[in-house]
Design an enzyme around this catalytic site. Structure first.
Site, PDB file in Angstrom:
ATOM      1  N   SER A 181      52.861  39.639  30.624  1.00 56.95           N
ATOM      2  CA  SER A 181      52.452  38.947  31.852  1.00 56.95           C
ATOM      3  C   SER A 181      53.672  38.402  32.569  1.00 56.95           C
ATOM      4  O   SER A 181      54.504  37.738  31.943  1.00 56.95           O
ATOM      5  CB  SER A 181      51.550  37.751  31.515  1.00 56.95           C
ATOM      6  OG  SER A 181      50.361  38.176  30.941  1.00 56.95           O
ATOM      7  N   LYS A 190      41.829  31.140  34.224  1.00 59.37           N
ATOM      8  CA  LYS A 190      42.951  30.731  33.369  1.00 59.37           C
ATOM      9  C   LYS A 190      43.411  29.357  33.831  1.00 59.37           C
ATOM     10  O   LYS A 190      43.931  29.217  34.937  1.00 59.37           O
ATOM     11  CB  LYS A 190      44.087  31.754  33.480  1.00 59.37           C
ATOM     12  CG  LYS A 190      45.278  31.474  32.581  1.00 59.37           C
ATOM     13  CD  LYS A 190      46.305  32.603  32.734  1.00 59.37           C
ATOM     14  CE  LYS A 190      47.685  32.231  32.264  1.00 59.37           C
ATOM     15  NZ  LYS A 190      47.853  32.081  30.841  1.00 59.37           N
ATOM     16  N   ARG A 197      40.578  39.059  24.449  1.00 57.54           N
ATOM     17  CA  ARG A 197      41.334  37.823  24.728  1.00 57.54           C
ATOM     18  C   ARG A 197      40.466  36.649  24.311  1.00 57.54           C
ATOM     19  O   ARG A 197      39.331  36.533  24.775  1.00 57.54           O
ATOM     20  CB  ARG A 197      41.654  37.755  26.223  1.00 57.54           C
ATOM     21  CG  ARG A 197      42.439  36.520  26.662  1.00 57.54           C
ATOM     22  CD  ARG A 197      42.779  36.667  28.142  1.00 57.54           C
ATOM     23  NE  ARG A 197      43.592  35.584  28.650  1.00 57.54           N
ATOM     24  CZ  ARG A 197      43.096  34.458  29.160  1.00 57.54           C
ATOM     25  NH1 ARG A 197      41.794  34.265  29.225  1.00 57.54           N
ATOM     26  NH2 ARG A 197      43.916  33.526  29.605  1.00 57.54           N
TER      27      ARG A 197
HETATM   28  N1  TZP Z   1      46.428  35.786  33.768  1.00 59.72           N
HETATM   29  C1  TZP Z   1      46.761  35.531  35.038  1.00 59.72           C
HETATM   30  S1  TZP Z   1      45.402  35.164  35.972  1.00 59.72           S
HETATM   31  C2  TZP Z   1      44.358  35.375  34.656  1.00 59.72           C
HETATM   32  C3  TZP Z   1      45.092  35.718  33.524  1.00 59.72           C
HETATM   33  C4  TZP Z   1      44.562  35.950  32.196  1.00 59.72           C
HETATM   34  C5  TZP Z   1      42.888  35.194  34.736  1.00 59.72           C
HETATM   35  C6  TZP Z   1      42.236  36.245  35.561  1.00 59.72           C
HETATM   36  O1  TZP Z   1      40.847  36.041  35.593  1.00 59.72           O
HETATM   37  P1  TZP Z   1      39.959  36.384  36.862  1.00 59.72           P
HETATM   38  O2  TZP Z   1      38.612  35.792  36.526  1.00 59.72           O
HETATM   39  O3  TZP Z   1      39.886  37.873  36.956  1.00 59.72           O
HETATM   40  O4  TZP Z   1      40.582  35.727  38.050  1.00 59.72           O
END
Ligand code: TZP
Ligand code: MG
Length: 211
Positions: free
Chosen positions: A107, A136, A39
């Site tokens: 998602s 994010k 990603r």
């Molecule tokens: N999609 C929803 S939350 C997220 C993504 C890509 C980020 C998740 O990152 P982390 O650091 O595991 O909370």
């Protein structure tokens, strides 16, 4: 193709700091990650193909990998799958472009999105953010365990919980979801391999109903 989604690691260049992404991936593989996702929100498709190729040369293809956002990148890297969000191409079109062999992840944050994604042909869902996350920046509000459970109850495909997953809350999520997707919970650790092993241990215990 069937993929074990139980411990799903997602790369993040910013949170990797000075560490090489290929080294991080090798450590999560050694620690027991079952799948990883490339990603990268700061690279063009061409840049992602070049950096993805370099990473794969160093990590090999020991576990399945999935490309975020871009069908072309997934195809060029001969990935095992592609993962798209609500603002990306919809799953039905992705399927037309990639054929039957690659896995499609979508998602979702709501029951309606989950039902639609399954209908469109998604193979699995990334559901979240379950908990608050700063990884994010444009993430929706945390949906919590209740909505995660509601989504579990309306789809038959595997669901992977994402967003703020740590060793401390992983078990609560794994009692509902088929897997956990983790970024900072692994990347903020000093020892990536040991942290991944800790997550893998929790997964094993929940699976055998010990916690
Ligand atoms: N999609 C929803 S939350 C997220 C993504 C890509 C980020 C998740 O990152 P982390 O650091 O595991 O909370
Ligand atoms: Mg996306």
């Amino acid at each position: 193709m069937k993929i074990d989604l139980s411990l799903y690691f997602i790369t993040d260049k910013k949170l990797s700091g000075k560490r090489k992404e290929s080294e991080i991936i090798n450590q999560v593989i050694e620690g027991g990650a079952t799948v990883f996702q490339l990603r990268n929100k700061d690279q063009s498709e061409a840049e992602m193909i070049i950096s993805g190729k370099k990473i794969l040369e160093k990590t090999g293809r020991k576990i399945p990998f999935i490309v975020n956002d871009f069908v072309n990148v997934a195809k060029a890297l001969r990935a095992d799958g592609v993962h798209v969000g609500q603002k990306d191409m919809e799953a039905g079109l992705v399927r037309e472009l990639i054929g039957e062999n690659m896995v499609i992840g979508v998602s979702v944050s709501t029951v309606a999105q989950a039902v639609k994604a399954q209908k469109d042909g998604a193979d699995y869902l990334g559901v979240g953010p379950v908990f608050a996350t700063s990884t994010k920046k444009d993430a929706e509000k945390p949906i919590g365990l209740k909505v995660l459970e509601n989504i579990r109850n309306v789809v038959t495909i595997p669901i992977v919980a994402i967003g703020g997953i740590e060793c401390t809350n992983a078990a609560s999520v794994l009692r509902i979801a088929d897997g956990i997707a983790v970024i900072s919970g692994i990347l903020k650790a000093e020892n990536i391999k040991v942290k991944t092993q800790e997550f893998a241990e929790i997964i094993k215990k929940v699976k055998w109903r010990n916690i």
